[in-house]
Scaffold this motif. Structure first.
Motif: not given
Length: 315
Positions: A1, A5, A7, A209, A285-287
């Motif tokens: 990861m 990130p 995002c 997602r 999941s990402y930010c």
């Protein structure tokens, strides 16, 4: 990861030299009343107690901070309030001066010719000609029906200009976290430790997602009106999700290791200003930056469709 990130905030501002738009020299003759609350100040533990932060964000070590009393806006500054500032002063935001700003790809309202390209490090962000605070999704959009939404496409300098006019200021990062915690010590979020206690969405973030599928379970693709979600323990709304909020401080990932206990003001210099709170694009999941200790930053001339601000004043 990716340890940092992108995002939630497109990295960097438009190409070219920074615009010096100027800050009104004196407050408004009749400053607008702000719906704010008085906070008592005191000592709190600042930082990530769960070890969940991205290393490059510098959310540790947890450290004691002592603050004096201050007043803080109950909500982010809305489109209606920012429009009153523009009407009174003729101020032009940096997005307007530059001629473009960053719009999330699924919210785009622009002709193809006005899309100047995607941000290389975060291709879900599009540079859009004519996107600004009154055209938040591009030149084919407007703010009709969005008066109670937080204003977006405002740079750090734009936020500072509003504050000067309104007789307010931006919160320090420490003030922001103290206010956002709402009196809860050592919790993950402004309301506790669970993302959706009793199955309720407590903030406007991404579901699905990222960045292609948003199920919209909370009812919003982009910004929600202020006061859409329950307030924290101090009566403050949307201190998680919805829009990032500018803070006064320069950003440094190593600052917490040397931060003074009393009223920290952040580093003396830097390239990025602190942003807090996360936005409608955050997702675990990402930010995972809608946690109350989470930090991010951007260059002070940058603007985007998911960044706004709230103000503070002396207690």
């Amino acid at each position: 990861m990716d340890p940092r990130p992108a995002c939630c905030a497109p990295p960097g501002g438009p190409d070219g030299e920074p615009v010096r738009n100027g800050v009104p020299a004196t407050p408004a003759a009749d400053p607008p009343a702000h719906d704010d609350v008085a906070l008592p100040g005191g000592v709190f533990a600042m930082g990530d107690a769960f070890g969940e932060g991205y290393p490059a964000d510098g959310e540790t070590p947890v450290h004691a901070v002592r603050l004096e009393p201050f007043r803080v806006d109950v909500t982010a500054v809305t489109v209606r309030r920012f429009a009153a500032f523009v009407a009174a002063t003729g101020y032009r935001t940096e997005a307007e001066v530059y001629g473009s700003s960053a719009v999330f790809h699924q919210a785009l309202a622009a002709e193809r010719a006005d899309v100047l390209g995607a941000v290389a490090a975060a291709p879900w962000w599009l540079r859009v000609r004519g996107a600004d605070w009154s055209h938040p999704y591009g030149p084919l959009s407007d703010v009709a029906g969005l008066q109670d939404h937080p204003v977006v496409h405002v740079s750090w300098s734009d936020a500072l200009a509003y504050c000067a006019w309104a007789g307010r200021r931006l919160p320090t990062e420490a003030e922001w976290e103290y206010a956002a915690r709402g009196g809860l010590a050592g919790r993950r979020f402004a309301w506790g430790d669970e993302t959706t206690p009793d199955g309720r969405w407590m903030c406007n973030i991404w579901q699905g997602r990222f960045p292609r599928v948003n199920t919209g379970e909370d009812g919003w693709l982009a910004t929600a009106p202020v006061r859409s979600y329950p307030p924290n323990g101090f009566g403050l709304y949307e201190v998680a999700g919805n829009v990032w909020e500018w803070c006064a401080d320069w950003f440094s990932p190593s600052y917490y290791a040397r931060s003074p206990e009393r009223a920290p003001q952040g580093p003396e210099s830097g390239e990025h200003r602190v942003m807090r709170g996360g936005s409608y694009l955050c997702h675990r999941s990402y930010c995972h930056r809608y946690r109350v200790a989470a930090r991010s930053s951007n260059t002070p001339e940058s603007s985007s469709g998911n960044c706004g601000f709230r103000t503070v004043a002396a207690g």
